[in-house]
Scaffold this motif. Structure first.
Motif, PDB file in Angstrom:
ATOM      1  N   UNK A 196       0.507  19.028 -17.226  1.00  0.00           N
ATOM      2  CA  UNK A 196       0.953  19.058 -15.827  1.00  0.00           C
ATOM      3  C   UNK A 196       0.748  20.436 -15.202  1.00  0.00           C
ATOM      4  N   UNK A 197       1.063  21.499 -15.935  1.00  0.00           N
ATOM      5  CA  UNK A 197       0.910  22.837 -15.367  1.00  0.00           C
ATOM      6  C   UNK A 197      -0.559  23.207 -15.205  1.00  0.00           C
ATOM      7  N   UNK A 198      -1.414  22.734 -16.091  1.00  0.00           N
ATOM      8  CA  UNK A 198      -2.832  23.088 -15.984  1.00  0.00           C
ATOM      9  C   UNK A 198      -3.501  22.364 -14.823  1.00  0.00           C
ATOM     10  N   UNK A 199      -3.090  21.132 -14.556  1.00  0.00           N
ATOM     11  CA  UNK A 199      -3.628  20.450 -13.377  1.00  0.00           C
ATOM     12  C   UNK A 199      -3.272  21.233 -12.121  1.00  0.00           C
ATOM     13  N   UNK A 200      -2.028  21.715 -12.075  1.00  0.00           N
ATOM     14  CA  UNK A 200      -1.614  22.511 -10.926  1.00  0.00           C
ATOM     15  C   UNK A 200      -2.382  23.819 -10.836  1.00  0.00           C
ATOM     16  N   UNK A 201      -2.621  24.449 -11.990  1.00  0.00           N
ATOM     17  CA  UNK A 201      -3.335  25.723 -12.012  1.00  0.00           C
ATOM     18  C   UNK A 201      -4.789  25.548 -11.584  1.00  0.00           C
ATOM     19  N   UNK A 202      -5.413  24.474 -12.056  1.00  0.00           N
ATOM     20  CA  UNK A 202      -6.809  24.238 -11.669  1.00  0.00           C
ATOM     21  C   UNK A 202      -6.911  23.909 -10.185  1.00  0.00           C
ATOM     22  N   UNK A 203      -5.924  23.186  -9.671  1.00  0.00           N
ATOM     23  CA  UNK A 203      -5.920  22.913  -8.227  1.00  0.00           C
ATOM     24  C   UNK A 203      -5.819  24.194  -7.420  1.00  0.00           C
ATOM     25  N   UNK A 204      -4.940  25.104  -7.867  1.00  0.00           N
ATOM     26  CA  UNK A 204      -4.791  26.387  -7.187  1.00  0.00           C
ATOM     27  C   UNK A 204      -6.066  27.215  -7.292  1.00  0.00           C
ATOM     28  N   UNK A 205      -6.687  27.197  -8.474  1.00  0.00           N
ATOM     29  CA  UNK A 205      -7.933  27.944  -8.662  1.00  0.00           C
ATOM     30  C   UNK A 205      -9.038  27.400  -7.765  1.00  0.00           C
ATOM     31  N   UNK A 206      -9.066  26.080  -7.604  1.00  0.00           N
ATOM     32  CA  UNK A 206     -10.065  25.474  -6.729  1.00  0.00           C
ATOM     33  C   UNK A 206      -9.895  25.909  -5.283  1.00  0.00           C
ATOM     34  N   UNK A 207      -8.645  25.978  -4.832  1.00  0.00           N
ATOM     35  CA  UNK A 207      -8.377  26.410  -3.452  1.00  0.00           C
ATOM     36  C   UNK A 207      -8.766  27.874  -3.258  1.00  0.00           C
ATOM     37  N   UNK A 208      -8.464  28.708  -4.259  1.00  0.00           N
ATOM     38  CA  UNK A 208      -8.838  30.120  -4.148  1.00  0.00           C
ATOM     39  C   UNK A 208     -10.360  30.281  -4.155  1.00  0.00           C
ATOM     40  N   UNK A 209     -11.039  29.479  -4.975  1.00  0.00           N
ATOM     41  CA  UNK A 209     -12.497  29.557  -5.017  1.00  0.00           C
ATOM     42  C   UNK A 209     -13.104  29.148  -3.682  1.00  0.00           C
TER      43      UNK A 209
END
Length: 220
Positions: A178-191
């Motif tokens: 669950x935390x990694x899905x959230x982290x990847x979503x955040x990373x995608x937005x920053x990218x």
């Protein structure tokens, strides 16, 4: 980068990994030096594996690892030492039994660390190794069999502890998903927002809470 000090520390750390790799592979033409480096890694990682297994069997650690060391980091160190051990197998025949025993010990400690990332890396490395050097397939399979036997022996010596370790890992894994899905979503937005240079090495931590909806001040 919002935090220059964190960016410099992260950049220096990764640059040092790259520099050591370049030095060993491009400037280490001395075969004797190369074998000494490989033997140093093989011996120290075998000792570390033995200590990690001892802490696991005595109950000082729930997973095979060293004191104050995260199990995944421990597993990655052991996993990256295995190719050097296989490299050494091409040397003196009299030392092969010792190397096979070391490979078995390191593999057992690695498996009992229950690091999925290390397992995936080893599986990929094994496939590449077999496809590119089929001459050592028999030796590789022998080492793998010894690793499995060693692991089963350790598990059989205290099956209750192994079940507890697996249960702990499953609970952690569910949280990680669950935390990694959230982290990847955040990373995608920053990218998407910073497509050229990003937010700087080591600076993701300063954007994580806001992008994932975590309360300010939450330790992540």
């Amino acid at each position: 980068a919002q935090s220059t000090s964190d960016a410099m520390a992260t950049t220096t750390r990764y640059a040092s990994f790259a520099a050591i790799y370049v030095i060993i592979t491009q400037f280490g033409h001395d075969r004797v030096l190369q074998r000494r480096i490989a033997w140093t890694l093989a011996v120290t990682c075998t000792i570390a594996a033995g200590l990690g297994l001892n802490d696991y069997l005595t109950g000082d650690a729930q997973l095979a690892t060293l004191p104050h060391v995260q199990a995944n980091d421990f597993a990655f160190i052991l996993a990256t030492s295995l190719p050097f051990m296989f490299f050494l197998l091409g040397g003196t025949r009299a030392l092969r039994p010792l190397l096979l025993a070391a490979i078995a010990l390191v593999s057992a400690a690695l498996l009992l660390s229950l690091s999925r990332g290390a397992f995936l890396g080893l599986a990929a490395g094994f496939i590449v190794f077999v496809l590119t050097d089929r001459r050592r397939l028999q030796v590789t399979l022998t080492a793998g069999a010894l690793a499995v036997i060693g692991t089963l022996f350790v598990i059989h010596s205290n099956p209750q502890r192994f079940h507890e370790a697996v249960s702990l890992k499953q609970n952690v894994a569910q949280q990680n998903v669950s935390t990694r899905f959230g982290a990847w979503g955040a990373a995608g937005r920053l990218a998407s927002d910073h497509p050229l240079l990003g937010v700087g090495p080591g600076n993701f931590q300063f954007h994580y809470n806001q992008l994932t909806g975590q309360p300010l001040g939450t330790l992540t």
